[in-house]
Write a protein that holds these residues in place. Structure first.
Motif, PDB file in Angstrom:
ATOM      1  N   ILE A 176       0.877  -1.181   0.000  1.00 51.72           N
ATOM      2  CA  ILE A 176       0.000   0.000   0.000  1.00 51.72           C
ATOM      3  C   ILE A 176       0.906   1.221   0.000  1.00 51.72           C
ATOM      4  O   ILE A 176       1.798   1.358   0.840  1.00 51.72           O
ATOM      5  N   ASN A 177       0.663   2.105  -0.961  1.00 57.62           N
ATOM      6  CA  ASN A 177       1.554   3.245  -1.174  1.00 57.62           C
ATOM      7  C   ASN A 177       0.715   4.504  -1.360  1.00 57.62           C
ATOM      8  O   ASN A 177      -0.512   4.457  -1.438  1.00 57.62           O
ATOM      9  N   GLU A 178       1.398   5.623  -1.445  1.00 58.40           N
ATOM     10  CA  GLU A 178       0.744   6.910  -1.676  1.00 58.40           C
ATOM     11  C   GLU A 178       0.016   6.919  -3.026  1.00 58.40           C
ATOM     12  O   GLU A 178       0.297   6.115  -3.908  1.00 58.40           O
ATOM     13  N   GLY A 179      -0.889   7.893  -3.176  1.00 58.79           N
ATOM     14  CA  GLY A 179      -1.494   8.092  -4.489  1.00 58.79           C
ATOM     15  C   GLY A 179      -2.998   8.177  -4.409  1.00 58.79           C
ATOM     16  O   GLY A 179      -3.537   9.269  -4.315  1.00 58.79           O
ATOM     17  N   GLY A 180      -3.686   7.054  -4.409  1.00 60.84           N
ATOM     18  CA  GLY A 180      -5.151   7.091  -4.411  1.00 60.84           C
ATOM     19  C   GLY A 180      -5.713   7.390  -3.031  1.00 60.84           C
ATOM     20  O   GLY A 180      -5.020   7.895  -2.158  1.00 60.84           O
ATOM     21  N   GLY A 181      -7.005   7.090  -2.878  1.00 54.84           N
ATOM     22  CA  GLY A 181      -7.641   7.277  -1.586  1.00 54.84           C
ATOM     23  C   GLY A 181      -8.464   8.540  -1.492  1.00 54.84           C
ATOM     24  O   GLY A 181      -9.070   8.804  -0.455  1.00 54.84           O
ATOM     25  N   HIS A 182      -8.479   9.320  -2.573  1.00 55.25           N
ATOM     26  CA  HIS A 182      -9.319  10.518  -2.572  1.00 55.25           C
ATOM     27  C   HIS A 182     -10.733  10.126  -2.971  1.00 55.25           C
ATOM     28  O   HIS A 182     -10.927   9.208  -3.750  1.00 55.25           O
ATOM     29  N   PHE A 183     -11.705  10.866  -2.445  1.00 54.91           N
ATOM     30  CA  PHE A 183     -13.077  10.514  -2.803  1.00 54.91           C
ATOM     31  C   PHE A 183     -13.780  11.634  -3.544  1.00 54.91           C
ATOM     32  O   PHE A 183     -13.467  12.809  -3.381  1.00 54.91           O
ATOM     33  N   LEU A 184     -14.709  11.195  -4.391  1.00 56.84           N
ATOM     34  CA  LEU A 184     -15.580  12.102  -5.134  1.00 56.84           C
ATOM     35  C   LEU A 184     -16.999  11.828  -4.658  1.00 56.84           C
ATOM     36  O   LEU A 184     -17.411  10.675  -4.579  1.00 56.84           O
ATOM     37  N   GLU A 185     -17.725  12.896  -4.335  1.00 56.90           N
ATOM     38  CA  GLU A 185     -19.129  12.717  -3.958  1.00 56.90           C
ATOM     39  C   GLU A 185     -19.929  12.491  -5.222  1.00 56.90           C
ATOM     40  O   GLU A 185     -19.749  13.197  -6.216  1.00 56.90           O
ATOM     41  N   HIS A 186     -20.778  11.498  -5.180  1.00 53.00           N
ATOM     42  CA  HIS A 186     -21.557  11.162  -6.364  1.00 53.00           C
ATOM     43  C   HIS A 186     -22.953  10.757  -5.920  1.00 53.00           C
ATOM     44  O   HIS A 186     -23.140  10.376  -4.765  1.00 53.00           O
ATOM     45  N   ALA A 187     -23.897  10.851  -6.845  1.00 52.10           N
ATOM     46  CA  ALA A 187     -25.284  10.540  -6.497  1.00 52.10           C
ATOM     47  C   ALA A 187     -25.388   9.177  -5.808  1.00 52.10           C
ATOM     48  O   ALA A 187     -26.149   9.003  -4.846  1.00 52.10           O
ATOM     49  N   ALA A 188     -24.611   8.206  -6.272  1.00 50.89           N
ATOM     50  CA  ALA A 188     -24.710   6.851  -5.743  1.00 50.89           C
ATOM     51  C   ALA A 188     -23.947   6.673  -4.434  1.00 50.89           C
ATOM     52  O   ALA A 188     -24.031   5.619  -3.799  1.00 50.89           O
ATOM     53  N   GLY A 189     -23.199   7.667  -4.023  1.00 48.45           N
ATOM     54  CA  GLY A 189     -22.400   7.530  -2.806  1.00 48.45           C
ATOM     55  C   GLY A 189     -21.016   8.095  -3.032  1.00 48.45           C
ATOM     56  O   GLY A 189     -20.771   8.819  -3.995  1.00 48.45           O
ATOM     57  N   ARG A 190     -20.133   7.733  -2.129  1.00 44.46           N
ATOM     58  CA  ARG A 190     -18.762   8.218  -2.266  1.00 44.46           C
ATOM     59  C   ARG A 190     -17.938   7.261  -3.105  1.00 44.46           C
ATOM     60  O   ARG A 190     -17.885   6.071  -2.804  1.00 44.46           O
ATOM     61  N   ILE A 191     -17.288   7.777  -4.117  1.00 37.31           N
ATOM     62  CA  ILE A 191     -16.420   6.940  -4.934  1.00 37.31           C
ATOM     63  C   ILE A 191     -14.971   7.215  -4.511  1.00 37.31           C
ATOM     64  O   ILE A 191     -14.485   8.345  -4.630  1.00 37.31           O
ATOM     65  N   TYR A 192     -14.320   6.185  -4.013  1.00 39.78           N
ATOM     66  CA  TYR A 192     -12.907   6.297  -3.627  1.00 39.78           C
ATOM     67  C   TYR A 192     -12.036   5.755  -4.758  1.00 39.78           C
ATOM     68  O   TYR A 192     -12.263   4.643  -5.245  1.00 39.78           O
ATOM     69  N   LEU A 193     -11.045   6.530  -5.132  1.00 36.56           N
ATOM     70  CA  LEU A 193     -10.160   6.111  -6.225  1.00 36.56           C
ATOM     71  C   LEU A 193      -9.031   5.254  -5.670  1.00 36.56           C
ATOM     72  O   LEU A 193      -8.332   5.661  -4.751  1.00 36.56           O
ATOM     73  N   VAL A 194      -8.895   4.070  -6.229  1.00 44.58           N
ATOM     74  CA  VAL A 194      -7.749   3.231  -5.871  1.00 44.58           C
ATOM     75  C   VAL A 194      -6.925   3.040  -7.133  1.00 44.58           C
ATOM     76  O   VAL A 194      -7.461   2.751  -8.202  1.00 44.58           O
ATOM     77  N   GLU A 195      -5.642   3.292  -7.028  1.00 46.88           N
ATOM     78  CA  GLU A 195      -4.790   3.214  -8.216  1.00 46.88           C
ATOM     79  C   GLU A 195      -4.046   1.886  -8.220  1.00 46.88           C
ATOM     80  O   GLU A 195      -3.200   1.629  -7.367  1.00 46.88           O
ATOM     81  N   SER A 196      -4.381   1.053  -9.215  1.00 48.63           N
ATOM     82  CA  SER A 196      -3.734  -0.254  -9.300  1.00 48.63           C
ATOM     83  C   SER A 196      -2.568  -0.242 -10.289  1.00 48.63           C
ATOM     84  O   SER A 196      -1.877  -1.243 -10.451  1.00 48.63           O
ATOM     85  N   GLY A 197      -2.367   0.879 -10.954  1.00 50.00           N
ATOM     86  CA  GLY A 197      -1.279   0.953 -11.925  1.00 50.00           C
ATOM     87  C   GLY A 197      -0.848   2.378 -12.155  1.00 50.00           C
ATOM     88  O   GLY A 197      -1.408   3.311 -11.578  1.00 50.00           O
ATOM     89  N   GLU A 198       0.152   2.535 -12.987  1.00 46.96           N
ATOM     90  CA  GLU A 198       0.698   3.848 -13.276  1.00 46.96           C
ATOM     91  C   GLU A 198       1.106   3.989 -14.713  1.00 46.96           C
ATOM     92  O   GLU A 198       1.567   3.027 -15.333  1.00 46.96           O
ATOM     93  N   LYS A 199       0.929   5.186 -15.225  1.00 50.56           N
ATOM     94  CA  LYS A 199       1.493   5.470 -16.536  1.00 50.56           C
ATOM     95  C   LYS A 199       3.013   5.513 -16.428  1.00 50.56           C
ATOM     96  O   LYS A 199       3.566   5.791 -15.361  1.00 50.56           O
ATOM     97  N   GLY A 200       3.659   5.252 -17.540  1.00 51.64           N
ATOM     98  CA  GLY A 200       5.105   5.367 -17.599  1.00 51.64           C
ATOM     99  C   GLY A 200       5.500   6.681 -18.257  1.00 51.64           C
ATOM    100  O   GLY A 200       4.649   7.451 -18.701  1.00 51.64           O
ATOM    101  N   THR A 201       6.793   6.931 -18.305  1.00 50.06           N
ATOM    102  CA  THR A 201       7.278   8.134 -18.976  1.00 50.06           C
ATOM    103  C   THR A 201       8.125   7.737 -20.170  1.00 50.06           C
ATOM    104  O   THR A 201       8.854   6.744 -20.138  1.00 50.06           O
ATOM    105  N   ALA A 202       7.997   8.511 -21.221  1.00 49.76           N
ATOM    106  CA  ALA A 202       8.870   8.360 -22.394  1.00 49.76           C
ATOM    107  C   ALA A 202       9.245   9.772 -22.827  1.00 49.76           C
ATOM    108  O   ALA A 202       8.711  10.316 -23.779  1.00 49.76           O
TER     109      ALA A 202
END
Ligand code: ZN
Length: 453
Positions: A176-202
């Motif tokens: 478990i690392n930094e990054g996700g965990g922020h929530f957005l309020e939505h009609a259906a409830g709170r949506i918490y973002l969990v990041e399972s991956g990352e973009k790379g750099t080129a």
């Protein structure tokens, strides 16, 4: 908001302990460069020793060390690593309301550089591990605590070095690392973002060649500056292919209520137009999804080798930031550059500045199940949305070094939302609510107990 289901005395004690530790951590200036993270590693070593726990200060060079501590559970089982980085980005004190390295606690917040990125987790994970130890480590397997150097620049030490040189300490089943965990309020409830991956750099440099000469004579052909301007224009105008993958799918599914728009956002052929429509009604969501549709070319630096204003340069260098989705590589980026610049009147070469391929962990897994279970105890209407980070975190090194590892970016807030918190990253007046900080500690503790059964 009260943290429902938790003893107020426990919450108060954890608030006190996490905020006091975070304040001390912020007071150690670990602006990277140069970092000087060893002072943080030494503080955490002392802090854990006072609780009767012994870890290891590890890494090189001597001024850029990390701290790692492993807590063995009561029986064999899987291993969980709680990861955070010790370094921060620089801060210009003149722009802040409070001195950025004061660690001031006021108005319910801890203030200072690193308060959300990410000394909050250095503190919250430490308190979680200390509480687990005090309870007799009532779990299977092991919990490893790591605060590591050099995430922001990622050039010398830290997690990248550790996964390569100390697999005995770092190899694990879950991170478990930094990054996700922020929530957005939505009609259906709170949506918490969990990041399972990352973009790379080129990131690459386009070297545009030209002819030298006296600038008093107009050089319409062979002026590298004019050619470079054409190159920039063509790069930015080029329509890049849209990729719709798991990094954007759940965001669209859970957060776009219009059915027709949802369908178009999932269709690569219609997605660009749909994104413009989404931007008109929900610009924030459009901003979140656009970078998840694939490559983007962002020219950032232009340099010529002319040292005098009256001399044509023979060489103009354009540096371009480019991010690629997990599973894609720099050969595809180069092919798009060639397609963008076909027919452009310019002589150019491409040089890579830095390439790190993006990667992703499987999803869902027992770790995402544990995250959801624990979260819903305190936020009953919470749901997770799997996505990928458009930036970079140290999770990348773990996935690359240990195939099969499950590394998620998740540090939940319970009071302040995505909009409140994300604007503070790398910005002035960085701060975290003490209530959210304490929740991150209690959450890490309970996820460990949930996943290590
Ligand atoms: Zn960070």
């Amino acid at each position: 908001m009260d943290i429902a289901g938790l003893d107020p005395a426990v919450v108060a004690a954890v608030e006190r302990e996490t905020s006091e530790l975070l304040s001390r951590l912020i007071q150690i200036d670990t602006s990277n460069p140069p970092g000087n993270e060893t002072a943080v590693a030494e503080l955490m070593d002392r802090w854990f020793r006072e609780a009767g726990l012994q870890g290891e200060i590890v890494g090189e060079p001597a001024d850029r060390r990390s701290f790692v501590l492993r807590l063995e559970g009561q029986r064999p089982g899987p291993s969980l690593l709680l990861l955070a980085h010790e370094d921060v980005v620089p801060a210009n004190a003149a722009d802040w309301q409070v001195p950025p390295f004061s660690g001031l606690i006021k108005d319910g917040y801890v203030w200072g550089r690193g308060a959300v990125d990410v000394k909050n987790l250095v503190a919250a994970h430490a308190v979680a591990v200390k509480r687990l130890a005090a309870a007799g480590a009532p779990f299977a397997g092991s919990v490893t605590y790591a605060c590591t150097a050099d995430e922001e620049e990622g050039t010398v030490g830290g997690a990248r070095w550790l996964v390569e040189h100390r697999p005995d300490l770092m190899r694990c089943d879950y991170v478990i690392n930094e990054g996700g965990g922020h929530f957005l309020e939505h009609a259906a409830g709170r949506i918490y973002l969990v990041e399972s991956g990352e973009k790379g750099t080129a990131q690459f440099r386009l070297v545009v060649h030209g002819e030298a000469g006296h600038a008093s004579v107009p050089l319409r052909h062979g002026n590298a500056v004019l050619a470079a301007a054409r190159v920039v224009e063509a790069l930015v105008a080029h329509e890049l292919p849209v990729v719709v993958d798991e990094s954007s799918r759940e965001l669209v599914e859970l957060l776009v209520s219009d059915r027709d728009l949802r369908a178009r956002l999932r269709d690569p052929a219609a997605a660009r137009g749909a994104l413009a429509d989404l931007a008109a009604c929900d610009p924030r969501l459009a901003d979140m999804i656009e970078p998840l549709y694939g490559f983007a070319f962002s020219p950032t630096i232009v340099q010529s080798n002319s040292v005098a204003v009256n001399v044509y340069p023979t060489r103009v260098e354009l540096s371009v930031d480019c991010r690629m989705l997990a599973g894609h590589d720099e050969d595809e980026v180069e092919a798009e550059v060639r397609a963008a610049l076909a027919g452009v009147e310019a002589e150019w070469d491409l040089e890579w500045i830095g390439v790190i391929r993006g990667n992703a962990s499987p999803y869902p897994t027992p770790l995402s199940d544990a995250i959801r279970t624990v979260l819903q105890r305190y936020v009953p209407d919470a749901e997770l949305a799997n996505s990928h980070s458009v930036g970079f975190t140290d999770s990348n090194w773990f996935r690359a070094a240990y195939p099969g590892i499950v590394a998620y970016n998740f540090a939940p807030h319970i009071v302040e939302s995505y909009d409140d918190v994300t604007s503070r990253y790398h910005n002035v007046d960085e701060r975290i609510l003490v209530r959210d900080l304490a929740f991150q500690a209690l959450f890490a503790e309970r996820v460990a107990l949930e996943v290590l059964q």
